[in-house]
Write a protein that holds these residues in place. Structure first.
Motif, PDB file in Angstrom:
ATOM      1  N   ALA A   1       0.811  -1.215   0.000  1.00 24.73           N
ATOM      2  CA  ALA A   1       0.000   0.000   0.000  1.00 24.73           C
ATOM      3  C   ALA A   1       0.845   1.265   0.000  1.00 24.73           C
ATOM      4  O   ALA A   1       0.332   2.355   0.241  1.00 24.73           O
ATOM      5  N   GLY A   2       2.146   1.143  -0.240  1.00 29.77           N
ATOM      6  CA  GLY A   2       3.005   2.319  -0.351  1.00 29.77           C
ATOM      7  C   GLY A   2       3.671   2.742   0.929  1.00 29.77           C
ATOM      8  O   GLY A   2       4.219   3.840   0.995  1.00 29.77           O
TER       9      GLY A   2
ATOM     10  N   ASP B   1       2.832   6.839   6.172  1.00 29.54           N
ATOM     11  CA  ASP B   1       3.222   8.242   6.177  1.00 29.54           C
ATOM     12  C   ASP B   1       3.620   8.658   7.595  1.00 29.54           C
ATOM     13  O   ASP B   1       3.737   7.822   8.499  1.00 29.54           O
TER      14      ASP B   1
ATOM     15  N   ALA C   1      -0.216   4.788   2.480  1.00 28.13           N
ATOM     16  CA  ALA C   1      -0.471   5.755   1.412  1.00 28.13           C
ATOM     17  C   ALA C   1      -1.752   5.420   0.640  1.00 28.13           C
ATOM     18  O   ALA C   1      -2.523   6.300   0.268  1.00 28.13           O
ATOM     19  N   ARG C   2      -2.002   4.117   0.406  1.00 31.45           N
ATOM     20  CA  ARG C   2      -3.203   3.705  -0.349  1.00 31.45           C
ATOM     21  C   ARG C   2      -4.175   3.036   0.621  1.00 31.45           C
ATOM     22  O   ARG C   2      -4.489   1.855   0.510  1.00 31.45           O
ATOM     23  N   GLU C   3      -4.654   3.803   1.562  1.00 31.38           N
ATOM     24  CA  GLU C   3      -5.480   3.257   2.629  1.00 31.38           C
ATOM     25  C   GLU C   3      -6.825   2.744   2.139  1.00 31.38           C
ATOM     26  O   GLU C   3      -7.436   1.883   2.760  1.00 31.38           O
ATOM     27  N   THR C   4      -7.343   3.273   1.029  1.00 30.82           N
ATOM     28  CA  THR C   4      -8.672   2.856   0.542  1.00 30.82           C
ATOM     29  C   THR C   4      -8.601   1.732  -0.472  1.00 30.82           C
ATOM     30  O   THR C   4      -9.638   1.271  -0.951  1.00 30.82           O
ATOM     31  N   ASP C   5      -7.395   1.286  -0.777  1.00 26.64           N
ATOM     32  CA  ASP C   5      -7.225   0.253  -1.814  1.00 26.64           C
ATOM     33  C   ASP C   5      -7.832  -1.074  -1.339  1.00 26.64           C
ATOM     34  O   ASP C   5      -7.481  -1.592  -0.278  1.00 26.64           O
ATOM     35  N   LYS C   6      -8.726  -1.634  -2.139  1.00 27.45           N
ATOM     36  CA  LYS C   6      -9.377  -2.914  -1.807  1.00 27.45           C
ATOM     37  C   LYS C   6      -8.751  -4.082  -2.549  1.00 27.45           C
ATOM     38  O   LYS C   6      -8.984  -5.239  -2.184  1.00 27.45           O
ATOM     39  N   ASP C   7      -7.967  -3.788  -3.569  1.00 33.48           N
ATOM     40  CA  ASP C   7      -7.367  -4.869  -4.345  1.00 33.48           C
ATOM     41  C   ASP C   7      -6.184  -5.507  -3.621  1.00 33.48           C
ATOM     42  O   ASP C   7      -5.921  -6.701  -3.766  1.00 33.48           O
ATOM     43  N   ILE C   8      -5.460  -4.689  -2.843  1.00 32.55           N
ATOM     44  CA  ILE C   8      -4.275  -5.229  -2.162  1.00 32.55           C
ATOM     45  C   ILE C   8      -4.655  -6.320  -1.153  1.00 32.55           C
ATOM     46  O   ILE C   8      -4.100  -7.423  -1.189  1.00 32.55           O
TER      47      ILE C   8
ATOM     48  N   PRO D   1     -11.030  -2.529   2.235  1.00 24.73           N
ATOM     49  CA  PRO D   1      -9.902  -1.610   2.092  1.00 24.73           C
ATOM     50  C   PRO D   1      -8.809  -1.897   3.110  1.00 24.73           C
ATOM     51  O   PRO D   1      -9.034  -2.515   4.146  1.00 24.73           O
TER      52      PRO D   1
END
Length: 505
Positions: A102-103, A106, A112-119, A186
């Motif tokens: 997710a990057g 911070d 960084a990609r807190e809303t990413d559901k694919d990860i 997410p």
């Protein structure tokens, strides 16, 4: 829709439903921040439980150093730590993989990609880490319970170990637990779920460590020692050879599973020892047979030991015996009987060092030493040279802590809130004595809120501590740490006793 009874599963289900609905409406940053607040709170809760576990493990090791029969519990406790540690390491690795994908984090500790559901879907579903976690959690639970040998005790502990995989609800749309829990969730929602299982592992470890400590207290503890000189003859004629065996004897001053008899007549056992008295009507040799029966508190098996003994009766003799046990306790009145047959009472002199000794009349005395160490009672009289009787002076044993007559476990919320404080109880102590609590720390860990800590002076709940107790609700866990106690005869720092842990139901 069927509502799960388990509050942890209810939290997960509600989180999933809320997230699904809110994500469809473009979830706000404030909502996602709430999940990181939950994650941080669970981390702080785990740290509190971990500290308590370290204290209990240290207590087990100290008991095992003092009493060799407790060594198996050290091995079990260390195995317990290995099981939970391996599971937590696996959870942390999955967590680290998700954060990295997710990057990274911070400055506020948010991916960084807190809303990413694919990860989460890729790592936990497609790559199979979710299924592996399920297998590891179930295996860890099985391994933890296998450390409890007693089947009945194992069944009781099952309910207090939160580490488990909940069943799918009837209306679940996914076929597996891992898909139901992680698919299209997410990053912000998955991290608290992983942290929850880390916390469950800590709580499970605490429950079993507390059980080990309670079992150690239930066994026979050889807590007193005495030098023994065993001679086949207690009287010899001038010119004969005196022979005796000299050894150190260990005994339990609190065991209640010992029966002692002489010539078939049972004797009263106090403090792990019995006193045999007889009044021979004639001088000369007298023979008796002593029998000791020891019952195993777990299996009920009885071991029997027999030994004959004999003594010579003369015209003069002196006997000194502690009325309750063969030691003196500092800070309390110790009844002592001193008699000297064949010596006029007007000429008998009794002196003591290391203890205050007050006569009560006749052969009765009260010994009251002021500190641990050694006391000597000296008896002399007409025709009798001074004879010294040495006693070990011990401090009063540590009391056990109780709330609502319980030493940990679960309590109804109403019962818990009605309690006024912690009570120190002197178990199996035959003297009139009372210990006082000088202070303690109380920690409240709600299921879905931050922990709260308060320091209390004295045994009675007051101030902030009283408010924490009054706030008890279903699902809360309370820890009472750093409990300081002073008992009669204590001259140094206050004693620090083991922690108490209560789960509110």
């Amino acid at each position: 829709m069927s509502i799960p009874k388990d509050p942890r599963q209810l939290m997960i289900n509600l989180m999933y439903i809320v997230l699904t609905a809110l994500l469809a409406l473009n979830v706000s940053a404030e909502i996602l921040e709430a999940f990181f607040t939950i994650d941080r709170s669970l981390g702080e809760s785990s740290a509190v439980v971990q500290y308590s576990n370290e204290q209990m493990l240290q207590a087990i090791r100290e008991e095992a150093e003092a009493y060799e029969q407790y060594q198996p519990y050290v091995a079990k406790a260390e195995k317990l730590g290995q099981i939970t540690g391996q599971l937590q390491e696996q959870l942390r690795q999955v967590r680290a993989d998700i954060v990295e994908a997710a990057g990274g984090l911070d400055q506020q500790g948010i991916p960084a990609r807190e809303t990413d559901k694919d990860i989460p879907t890729r790592i936990l579903i497609n790559e199979g880490h979710g299924k592996a976690l399920k297998t590891a959690i179930l295996q860890a639970r099985q391994d933890l319970l296998s450390l409890i040998e007693n089947e009945e005790q194992r069944r009781r502990l099952e309910a207090s170990i939160p580490l488990s995989i909940p069943a799918l609800p009837p209306d679940a749309t996914q076929p597996t637990w891992e898909a139901h829990t992680f698919q299209q969730m997410p990053v912000a929602a998955v991290l608290p779920i992983l942290r929850k299982f880390e916390n469950d592992a800590e709580v499970a470890e605490a429950a079993i460590l507390n059980y080990f400590l309670s079992k150690m207290g239930a066994q026979i503890v050889m807590d007193a020692y005495e030098a023994v000189v065993a001679a086949p003859e207690s009287y010899i004629i001038r010119g004969d050879t005196y022979r005796s065996e000299i050894f150190l004897s260990a005994y339990s001053s609190t065991a209640d599973n010992i029966r002692i008899s002489v010539d078939g007549q049972p004797l009263r056992v106090e403090g792990g020892k019995a006193t045999f008295t007889t009044s021979p009507s004639r001088p000369g040799q007298h023979e008796h047979i002593a029998r000791i029966e020891l019952e195993d508190p777990v299996t009920g098996t009885v071991q029997r030991f027999e030994r004959p003994f004999r003594f010579q009766v003369g015209e003069q003799a002196v006997a000194v015996a502690a009325d309750k046990m063969n030691v003196l306790y500092a800070g309390v009145d110790n009844p002592v009987t001193i008699s000297a047959a064949g010596i006029p009472s007007a000429t008998m002199r009794v002196n003591a060092s290391g203890t205050d000794l007050q006569p009560l009349g006749g052969s009765a005395y009260i010994a009251r030493p002021d500190k641990p160490g050694k006391a000597v009672i000296t008896v002399s009289g007409e025709g009798l040279a001074p004879i010294n009787f040495e006693y070990r002076v011990k401090k009063i044993p540590d009391p056990v802590l109780e709330i609502a007559q319980k030493r940990g476990g679960t309590l109804p919320a109403g019962t818990f809130r009605a309690q006024q404080g912690i009570i120190p109880v002197l178990d199996n102590f035959d003297f009139q004595a009372r210990c006082e609590i000088t202070g303690f720390e109380v920690v409240r860990k709600p299921e879905q809120a931050d922990i709260a800590v308060a320091h209390n002076s004295g045994a009675r709940f007051a101030g902030t501590a009283r408010r924490l107790i009054d706030a008890a609700e279903h699902g809360d866990t309370y820890y009472f740490n750093e409990v300081k106690v002073r008992c009669p005869g204590d001259t140094g720092p206050a004693r620090e006793l083991n922690s108490l842990i209560f789960k509110i139901r």
